[in-house]
Design a protein around this motif. Structure first.
Motif, PDB file in Angstrom:
ATOM      1  N   SER A  27      -7.705  42.955  25.391  1.00  0.00           N
ATOM      2  CA  SER A  27      -7.010  43.836  25.747  1.00  0.00           C
ATOM      3  C   SER A  27      -7.537  44.749  24.953  1.00  0.00           C
ATOM      4  CB  SER A  27      -5.631  43.024  25.314  1.00  0.00           C
ATOM      5  OG  SER A  27      -5.280  42.994  23.943  1.00  0.00           O
ATOM      6  N   SER A  28      -6.215  45.759  26.086  1.00  0.00           N
ATOM      7  CA  SER A  28      -6.230  47.555  25.596  1.00  0.00           C
ATOM      8  C   SER A  28      -4.835  47.935  25.460  1.00  0.00           C
ATOM      9  CB  SER A  28      -7.294  48.169  26.798  1.00  0.00           C
ATOM     10  OG  SER A  28      -6.711  48.789  27.730  1.00  0.00           O
ATOM     11  N   GLU A  99      -9.156  48.629  21.868  1.00  0.00           N
ATOM     12  CA  GLU A  99      -9.277  47.622  22.654  1.00  0.00           C
ATOM     13  C   GLU A  99      -9.082  46.236  21.332  1.00  0.00           C
ATOM     14  OE1 GLU A  99     -12.538  47.191  26.249  1.00  0.00           O
ATOM     15  OE2 GLU A  99     -13.699  46.934  24.338  1.00  0.00           O
TER      16      GLU A  99
END
Length: 379
Positions: A27-28, A99
């Protein structure tokens, strides 16, 4: 033997936990942080080998999100181009792109220095100044600005982004903005009605002229980088770029025309109250005289505003000694010229429209038998 191997693999597949077989979650997010140290960067030899002008090794403390409190070190690469490079300092508040994979930060990048808190302070001072100087009218102005911002950001732009026709949508929304702004500020009076009609009349003149000139000069609506970027947005909306250009011209002309419409309408209101026996002809003449005085300064305001917005482009043109014939035929310059002239012409015609409408409306009221109150002017 083969059957045994296949059976073992099948058992291993079905008995293995899904968390092992599943793809790791990546995920970011963009969070806020504070630079606590600028670490010594690479040597000159290392920078030469990496073909970069400089590298800042930045130690940042994350102040937002699930990783709040963690300290990370990230490289900030500088290319040597002053238009793109930004040197950070210790203590700067920054926006940090992260990230992460399974709750662990794997990559990070410092995107921007945080500026919104300073912008917020200035906005609060602006609101305070409006209320301090304007009192109740200042408070009404804050309300109308809030409504305008909501209608533009939450209604107009989303509708255009969804593919609604930009010209019709802009005309409807700006008409609502003008009506609400004037009614909230001055009440539902003859003065307000005259200002609304005068403003919409001036904007209509500017809009018709801008539409005709855009077609006659074959403006593309793609002269700016931002317009070109709209072709690649994730929504994939098929924009009418010439319509967007026209819609922008309407919005740009609206502010100045609204100002002059209300100024003339208020002037006629004061003249009628001071001299209730004045004839309609003289009342209109008074409005035109005031309008002529405003016209010169307001036209200069429009031209200076657009000149300021195009300052860099004008300097590039002058520095390269580009011929005037080429300048006026460039799509970007022709767009700005049409924008300035259409807005100025709309402003000019808003003067007689407002003066005539206000003169006719006020001729229906006998001010000699009424007191100077807002109620005498209500519709």
């Amino acid at each position: 033997m083969k059957k045994t191997i296949i059976l073992s693999l099948l058992l291993l597949f079905f008995l293995t936990p899904s968390s092992i077989l599943a793809r790791e979650q990546v995920s970011s997010q963009t969070v806020r942080g504070r630079i606590i140290d600028i670490v010594q960067g690479p040597t000159a030899e290392e920078k030469e080998q990496s073909y970069v002008a400089d590298i800042q090794q930045i130690k940042v403390e994350i102040t937002q999100g699930e990783f709040r409190g963690e300290k990370i070190t990230t490289n900030h690469t500088l290319s040597g181009n002053p238009a793109r490079d930004f040197y950070f300092n210790e203590g700067d508040r920054v926006l940090l792109w992260l990230e992460s994979q399974n709750g662990v930060i794997t990559r990070s990048l410092v995107r921007e220095v945080v500026r919104d808190h300073y912008l917020g302070y200035m906005a609060l001072f602006f609101i305070f100044s409006l209320i301090l100087v304007g009192g109740l009218q200042g408070l009404k102005t804050v309300l109308t600005l809030s409504i305008t911002g909501f209608l533009v950001l939450r209604v107009l732009l989303p509708l255009i982004l969804e593919g609604y026709p930009p010209i019709l949508t802009t005309i409807i929304i700006t008409s609502i903005i003008v009506s609400i702004s004037l009614i909230v500020t001055s009440g539902f009076t003859r003065k307000t009605l005259a200002a609304i009609i005068g403003t919409m009349g001036g904007v209509a003149v500017a809009g018709i002229l801008a539409w005709w000139m855009s077609n006659a000069t074959r403006l593309t609506g793609l002269s700016g980088e931002e317009s070109q970027m709209l072709m690649y947005i994730p929504q994939g909306t098929n924009f009418d770029f010439r319509g967007l250009l026209f819609a922008g011209m309407i919005i740009g002309a609206m502010g100045a025309v609204l100002d002059i419409g209300m100024s003339i309408s208020s002037t006629i209101d004061e003249v009628k109250r001071a001299n209730p026996s004045i004839s309609t002809k003289d009342l209109i003449k008074s409005g035109l005289n005031v309008g002529r005085d405003i016209m010169g300064t307001m036209s200069n305001t429009l031209i200076l505003a657009y000149t300021g917005a195009s300052m860099s482009l004008l300097l590039v043109i002058i520095a390269n000694e580009i011929p005037l014939s080429r300048i006026t035929n460039m799509d970007s310059m022709a767009t700005e010229i049409v924008r300035v002239l259409a807005g100025s012409i709309g402003l000019i015609y808003a003067i007689p429209i407002t003066a005539i409408v206000a003169g006719l409306l006020y001729n229906q009221v006998d001010f000699s038998k009424t007191n100077r109150t807002d109620q005498t002017n209500d519709l």
